[in-house]
Design a protein around this motif. Structure first.
Motif, short mmCIF file in Angstrom:
data_model
loop_
_atom_site.label_atom_id
_atom_site.label_comp_id
_atom_site.label_asym_id
_atom_site.label_seq_id
_atom_site.Cartn_x
_atom_site.Cartn_y
_atom_site.Cartn_z
N THR A 55 -16.47 -10.99 5.21
CA THR A 55 -17.62 -10.97 5.93
C THR A 55 -18.53 -9.86 5.05
O THR A 55 -19.71 -10.12 4.97
N ARG A 80 -25.63 -21.43 -0.78
CA ARG A 80 -24.07 -21.92 -0.64
C ARG A 80 -23.52 -20.66 0.06
O ARG A 80 -22.28 -20.82 0.28
N TRP A 104 -13.95 -17.55 -0.21
CA TRP A 104 -13.21 -16.52 0.81
C TRP A 104 -12.03 -16.50 0.47
O TRP A 104 -11.30 -17.27 0.35
N LEU A 140 -11.90 -20.10 3.00
CA LEU A 140 -13.19 -20.86 3.26
C LEU A 140 -13.75 -21.10 1.73
O LEU A 140 -13.66 -20.37 1.02
N GLU A 175 -17.93 -21.66 0.04
CA GLU A 175 -19.34 -21.96 0.19
C GLU A 175 -19.98 -21.73 1.57
O GLU A 175 -20.52 -22.57 2.08
N ARG A 176 -19.40 -20.71 2.38
CA ARG A 176 -19.99 -20.11 3.53
C ARG A 176 -20.75 -19.17 3.48
O ARG A 176 -20.64 -17.92 2.68
N ARG A 177 -21.95 -18.86 4.19
CA ARG A 177 -23.06 -17.83 4.12
C ARG A 177 -22.99 -17.16 5.52
O ARG A 177 -22.35 -17.56 6.55
N CYS A 178 -23.16 -15.65 5.46
CA CYS A 178 -23.23 -14.92 6.65
C CYS A 178 -24.40 -14.43 6.80
O CYS A 178 -25.03 -13.63 5.90
N CYS A 192 -22.03 -13.95 11.79
CA CYS A 192 -20.91 -14.41 10.93
C CYS A 192 -19.85 -14.79 11.56
O CYS A 192 -19.58 -15.93 11.10
N SER A 229 -20.46 -18.16 13.07
CA SER A 229 -20.59 -19.31 12.06
C SER A 229 -19.39 -19.86 11.71
O SER A 229 -19.41 -21.00 11.29
N ILE A 230 -18.13 -19.08 11.98
CA ILE A 230 -16.98 -19.49 11.22
C ILE A 230 -15.88 -19.84 12.28
O ILE A 230 -14.71 -20.37 12.02
N LEU A 282 -13.86 -23.30 12.69
CA LEU A 282 -13.05 -23.52 11.07
C LEU A 282 -11.76 -23.21 11.39
O LEU A 282 -11.39 -22.05 11.81
#
Length: 99
Positions: A45, A58, A63, A67, A69-72, A79, A82-83, A86
């Motif tokens: 994070t 992206r 991660w 994960l 290509e996830r952004r925060c 943050c 947003s995940i 998942l």
């Protein structure tokens, strides 16, 4: 009682006092076991915030928790929210009432 018999490494409270907050993480209450997952999560994070949106929007490409290509954006609470849905995150996390 909520933690008895539950195998999770991260405990977070919801914002269920808000009309639509039942499935939202409250960043003000986070308990983390000292584990590889939680160490990797918090490193991820921080790095995702540091790099920003990333090339082509992206975000963080790889991660440590699995994960891609996830952004925060915003802050740590945004943050984590947003995940939240998942499996790489949810399988390690217990969300309980913030009331």
């Amino acid at each position: 009682q909520a933690l008895q018999g539950v195998s999770r490494e991260l405990f977070v409270a919801s914002e269920d006092w808000l009309v639509s907050g039942e499935r939202r993480i409250n960043g003000g209450l986070i308990f983390a076991e000292n584990s590889a997952f939680t160490q990797n999560l918090f490193q991820d994070t921080v790095e995702a915030h540091r790099i920003g949106p990333g090339q082509g929007d992206r975000g963080l490409e790889r991660w440590r928790i699995g994960l891609r290509e996830r952004r925060c954006g915003g802050n740590d609470q945004a943050c984590l929210n947003s995940i939240f849905g998942l499996s790489e995150f949810a399988d390690h996390t217990l969300l309980a009432s913030g009331l």
